[in-house]
Design an enzyme around this catalytic site. Structure first.
Site, PDB file in Angstrom:
ATOM      1  N   ASP A 116       0.840  -1.203   0.000  1.00 55.22           N
ATOM      2  CA  ASP A 116       0.000   0.000   0.000  1.00 55.22           C
ATOM      3  C   ASP A 116       0.873   1.250   0.000  1.00 55.22           C
ATOM      4  O   ASP A 116       1.496   1.575   1.006  1.00 55.22           O
ATOM      5  CB  ASP A 116      -0.914  -0.006   1.223  1.00 55.22           C
ATOM      6  N   ASP A 310      -1.699   5.635  -5.405  1.00 59.87           N
ATOM      7  CA  ASP A 310      -1.937   4.742  -4.273  1.00 59.87           C
ATOM      8  C   ASP A 310      -2.252   3.326  -4.748  1.00 59.87           C
ATOM      9  O   ASP A 310      -3.330   3.064  -5.285  1.00 59.87           O
ATOM     10  CB  ASP A 310      -3.086   5.287  -3.425  1.00 59.87           C
TER      11      ASP A 310
END
Length: 521
Positions: A116, A310
């Site tokens: 992440d 992201d």
């Protein structure tokens, strides 16, 4: 002359206003602290088919070492970083997330950890959960050290709570060596672990500013760079190719290269855009196009709140105004005259008979990013195969698809929908992000992404940031407000205690008292 009672009433009114202002400032500070815990993470469970992956036999061995000023290639295969060993070290897809195997503790306990780039905590399950098959047992690790610090993180989807600790970690298909890192041991969670996922933790790869409970918690990659001496760069290839289904074999989902970029994983040149702010990987979006048609929005609309890259977010997420403009443009340019609004809103799937691919009726989407030469820009483009995503169901006679773009209330997020088309270089050493065409973003003979440039940025503002203060600045503002309110309250208390010596004529309070009152308004 006014009576002392009247003066006291006015002063009390002012004091009440000051208290209200102080309460507002306190609530603002508290609200900001809660907001600061929220990071974009949206993972959709399901079965996914991956496109053809990289032919590992064609890859070459490259070692990379830091030279103190940037990147230096070496031919020594015994170097700290061996890119060949890292190729294919990711599993998963955009729907369930991309994860890497890690060994945690002494002796090592193997866990799959979600990658992440939109958060900064390394957190792993440390207690049983119905949706995961294994977890990190701190009692079985002789090297685990509890720090007696509580930590909690809330994402766009789900949240968890736990305790901070320190332990040793190694990555079987990563840089050589064992490192000691901060670990958040997840003891409880809500909506974070999902049915069908194959990971048991999350690896936040962003900057210390996002680390919880505060920036003193050194993020994982910062520890890797310091302890192993590799360059402050990592790169990412995600090979889901927009298909939101996976075979039972679950082939490699991509590659996380720590320490640099592997040339065989991309085609053509790498185009770089500056990192605007080192918290998320924040970039500056100049404009969007649908089928080469500019949306003609103020560039600040694209960067409303922030624009970030992201890997932990499944879709391309757009601010509401931008999202509506994109849907309208797609509808206008699509060959489909009428389409259910539920499809665009993500509540319905669009289905065709098996074999009838709908991608030919949808336009391509383009995002313009500011180049490192700030007077220029470059364009990254995804074909509809990446944002009109197949949801496989082997028992159905239909092929059903979802819309890989969604509306966002907290900024523009370039998630897996876009990232799967590109090899993304997170060059933290030079404060820039690079995009190149991914070698696995191909379906048949069709490339699913495009890059073009440079283009002049003269037609957009020199600064497209939204002007919304970043969270650390907002903290300072909230503290300053509380300090001002405290001073005002002290002044008002002094006014209550001191005799009222100066009063105006005709029943009016004096200028001095009015000044205090007006400051409160």
């Amino acid at each position: 002359m006014v009576s002392p009672t009247a003066v006291t009433a006015v002063t009390a009114m002012a004091c009440s206003s000051a208290v209200s202002l102080w309460a507002f400032a306190f609530s603002l500070s508290f609200g900001l602290s809660k907001c600061h815990f929220s990071v974009p993470l949206r993972i959709h469970p399901g079965k996914f088919n991956l496109s053809a992956h990289v032919n590992v036999s064609q890859l070459h061995r490259v070692a990379l070492k830091s030279d103190g000023s940037g990147l230096s290639f070496a031919s020594d295969p015994a170097g700290i970083v061996n890119f060949l060993d890292m190729v294919g070290n990711l599993q998963g897809d955009s729907g369930r997330g991309y994860y890497i195997e890690m060994s945690v503790g002494t002796p090592g306990q193997k866990l799959n950890i979600l990658l992440d780039t939109g958060s900064s905590n390394f957190a792993i399950a440390a207690a049983p959960h119905p949706d995961i098959t294994r977890y990190f047992d701190t009692d079985l690790s002789s090297s685990f050290q509890a720090l007696d610090r509580f930590v909690a993180v809330r994402y766009t989807q789900g949240n968890w709570e736990g305790e901070l600790g320190i332990d040793s970690v190694s990555i079987p298909k990563g840089p050589n060596g064992t490192i000691t890192v901060n670990i958040a041991a997840i003891l409880s969670s809500n909506g974070f672990f999902l049915s069908g996922i194959k990971w048991q933790g999350i690896l936040g790869m962003a900057y210390p500013a996002l680390a919880r409970p505060d920036s003193s918690v050194e993020p994982f990659f910062d520890s890797v760079v310091k302890q192993l001496g590799i360059p402050d760069v990592f790169s990412l290839q995600m090979c889901g190719a927009g298909l939101s289904g996976s075979s039972a074999a679950d082939p490699p989902g991509g590659s996380l290269i720590m320490g640099g970029a592997e040339p065989t994983l991309y085609r053509g040149s790498v185009w770089y855009t500056p990192i605007v702010e080192e918290w998320y990987y924040q970039v500056e979006v100049l404009k969007l196009e649908v089928d080469d048609q500019n949306l003609n929005l103020d560039c600040k609309e694209y960067n409303m709140d922030k624009a970030i890259v992201d890997s932990g977010t499944t879709m391309l997420r757009l601010p509401a105004k931008v999202f509506n403009a994109v849907v309208e443009a797609i509808t206008r340019s699509s060959l489909i005259q009428e389409f259910s609004s539920g499809f665009w809103e993500g509540t319905k799937l669009a289905c065709w008979m098996k074999g009838e691919t709908p991608w030919r009726v949808f336009p391509k989407l383009s995002i313009y990013l500011r180049a490192t030469n700030t007077s220029q820009s470059f364009r990254i483009t995804i074909l509809p195969q990446l944002y009109i995503q197949l949801i496989t169901d082997e028992n159905s006679a239909l092929d059903c698809f979802r819309f890989g773009v969604s509306s966002s209330a907290n900024g523009l997020v370039i998630g897996a929908t876009v990232m799967e088309g590109f090899y993304v270089v997170f060059d933290r050493a030079h404060k820039r992000l690079g995009f190149a065409l991914s070698s696995c973003a191909v379906s048949g003979d069709v490339a699913l992404s495009e890059i073009a440039g440079p283009f002049s940025a003269a037609d957009v503002a020199t600064d497209c940031s939204s002007g919304v203060p970043k969270q650390p600045l907002l903290w300072l503002i909230s503290y300053a407000l509380m300090a001002v309110c405290a001073v005002i309250l002290i002044v008002l208390l002094l006014l209550l205690l001191l005799p009222c010596r100066r009063r105006g004529r005709l029943g009016e309070i004096t200028d001095e008292s009015s000044l205090v009152r007006h400051r409160i308004k």
